[in-house]
Scaffold this active site. Sequence first.
Site, mmCIF file in Angstrom:
data_model
loop_
_atom_site.group_PDB
_atom_site.id
_atom_site.type_symbol
_atom_site.label_atom_id
_atom_site.label_comp_id
_atom_site.label_asym_id
_atom_site.label_seq_id
_atom_site.Cartn_x
_atom_site.Cartn_y
_atom_site.Cartn_z
ATOM 1 N N ASP A 95 -1.978 6.618 6.142
ATOM 2 C CA ASP A 95 -3.006 5.731 5.608
ATOM 3 C C ASP A 95 -3.478 4.841 6.765
ATOM 4 O O ASP A 95 -2.761 3.945 7.204
ATOM 5 C CB ASP A 95 -2.415 4.882 4.480
ATOM 6 C CG ASP A 95 -3.414 3.870 3.921
ATOM 7 O OD1 ASP A 95 -4.528 3.754 4.464
ATOM 8 O OD2 ASP A 95 -3.060 3.185 2.933
ATOM 9 N N TRP A 106 0.816 -1.222 0.000
ATOM 10 C CA TRP A 106 0.000 0.000 0.000
ATOM 11 C C TRP A 106 0.843 1.262 0.000
ATOM 12 O O TRP A 106 0.454 2.265 -0.596
ATOM 13 C CB TRP A 106 -1.013 -0.020 1.149
ATOM 14 C CG TRP A 106 -1.945 -1.182 0.980
ATOM 15 C CD1 TRP A 106 -2.084 -2.256 1.812
ATOM 16 C CD2 TRP A 106 -2.841 -1.414 -0.119
ATOM 17 N NE1 TRP A 106 -3.000 -3.130 1.306
ATOM 18 C CE2 TRP A 106 -3.490 -2.646 0.126
ATOM 19 C CE3 TRP A 106 -3.160 -0.723 -1.274
ATOM 20 C CZ2 TRP A 106 -4.437 -3.186 -0.757
ATOM 21 C CZ3 TRP A 106 -4.101 -1.246 -2.156
ATOM 22 C CH2 TRP A 106 -4.724 -2.465 -1.887
ATOM 23 N N LYS A 143 -13.384 -1.039 6.245
ATOM 24 C CA LYS A 143 -12.837 -2.044 7.150
ATOM 25 C C LYS A 143 -13.329 -1.815 8.580
ATOM 26 O O LYS A 143 -13.987 -2.657 9.158
ATOM 27 C CB LYS A 143 -11.313 -2.043 7.111
ATOM 28 C CG LYS A 143 -10.773 -2.381 5.733
ATOM 29 C CD LYS A 143 -9.269 -2.329 5.718
ATOM 30 C CE LYS A 143 -8.728 -2.197 4.327
ATOM 31 N NZ LYS A 143 -9.080 -3.306 3.440
HETATM 32 N N1 PMP Z 1 -4.408 1.112 2.177
HETATM 33 C C1 PMP Z 1 -4.541 0.026 2.935
HETATM 34 C C2 PMP Z 1 -3.737 -0.093 4.184
HETATM 35 C C3 PMP Z 1 -5.434 -0.982 2.557
HETATM 36 O O1 PMP Z 1 -5.570 -2.067 3.320
HETATM 37 C C4 PMP Z 1 -6.185 -0.831 1.368
HETATM 38 C C5 PMP Z 1 -7.200 -1.837 0.912
HETATM 39 N N2 PMP Z 1 -7.105 -3.081 1.365
HETATM 40 C C6 PMP Z 1 -5.983 0.311 0.602
HETATM 41 C C7 PMP Z 1 -5.109 1.270 1.037
HETATM 42 C C8 PMP Z 1 -6.745 0.529 -0.681
HETATM 43 O O2 PMP Z 1 -8.019 0.900 -0.338
HETATM 44 P P1 PMP Z 1 -9.186 1.175 -1.372
HETATM 45 O O3 PMP Z 1 -9.603 -0.151 -1.914
HETATM 46 O O4 PMP Z 1 -10.226 1.832 -0.520
HETATM 47 O O5 PMP Z 1 -8.674 2.074 -2.432
#
Ligand code: PMP
Length: 353
Positions: A166, A99, A190
């Site tokens: 994030d 991420w 989440k």
């Molecule tokens: N950052 C983290 C820490 C994640 O776990 C995720 C999705 N699993 C994301 C970003 C991406 O999120 P999104 O699908 O909402 O774009």
Amino acid sequence: MEIVNFSAGPSALYKEVLEEAREEFLSYQGRGYSIAEISHRSPIFEELLFETKARIKRLYKLDENFEILFLQGGASLQFAQIPMNLYKNKIEFIDTGVWTSRAMKEADILQANYEVIASSKDENYSYIPKVNFSDNIDYGYLCSNNTIYGTQYKSLPKSKAPLVIDASSDFFSRELDFSNIGLLFGGAQKNCGISGLTLLIIRKDLLQEKANIPSLLSYKKQAEANSMLNTPNTFGIYILSLTLKHLEKIGGLAKVHELNQEKAEILYKVLDASDFYQGYSCKEDRSLMNLCFKLADEKLQKTFLEEAEKENLLFLKGHKELGGIRASLYNSMEKKNVEKLADFMKVFEKNFS
Ligand code: PMP
């Protein structure tokens, strides 16, 4: 038998939230129409939006220096939107996996000047590098909980520059010291609701006009329009609000953190007591939200998942990047259900070792 949902996201909501949403889905506050059926410009929705902001401020103990934005495009759009709005000269990143790498990729596309000041790639992201950011940067970027690998910052790095975090997978899971935080963001799906809603908590001095940003992507314009430059995810905000109301009811984030610690401890104890299971992340950085492990005999993994499913312990398969098992224990996971998994793991070990 009751289903236990260990999904990493979108993931289980509080039963109380689902029930309340069901109760009033056809008739919001007994008004004869659904919250999904009214204008975002109506006073009734506006009241919900302000109430949701107030709940966020109370839960995180935020002062008037922070603004709340309800956006769309997921955390992933923020990977680009953040540099678009906040980058001037230099960004620093701490690389803790997929991420943060995705965030860097977007910074690359935008030709932002950045430095990766530390990375745990050398150990396949099984730990959190302990470094502090430089003073003279636009912002220092990190991911507080690494959903795929099960690592989590226990304390935030020191920084004079604003931290950009994030928090997609540990939003509202504990109290946070906002004195160094410039921007906390994440998808709601989440820990605080459903997909399609991105939540930002941003320090007001960072809401600056910048050239060449499309209106919808400008934090400043969104803040001025109360997140309603266009139609926001009204139902997502509603579910967020119910979730936050529940968090307040059960005692706020300090209490939630205490519960999260107790729940994770139950599973980590099983992992630590056994050679049959192998925890993935290094002990001091292990996540309270996503618990990742492998079976020492990897051939048994498929059977583990099949047997777990027979016991209604669902969605335990690890992320494809890492394999193995991942049990996501977000806020809404009940302690008794973590105990069910722990008991299952002990029995499975006895039967298959
Ligand atoms: N950052 C983290 C820490 C994640 O776990 C995720 C999705 N699993 C994301 C970003 C991406 O999120 P999104 O699908 O909402 O774009």
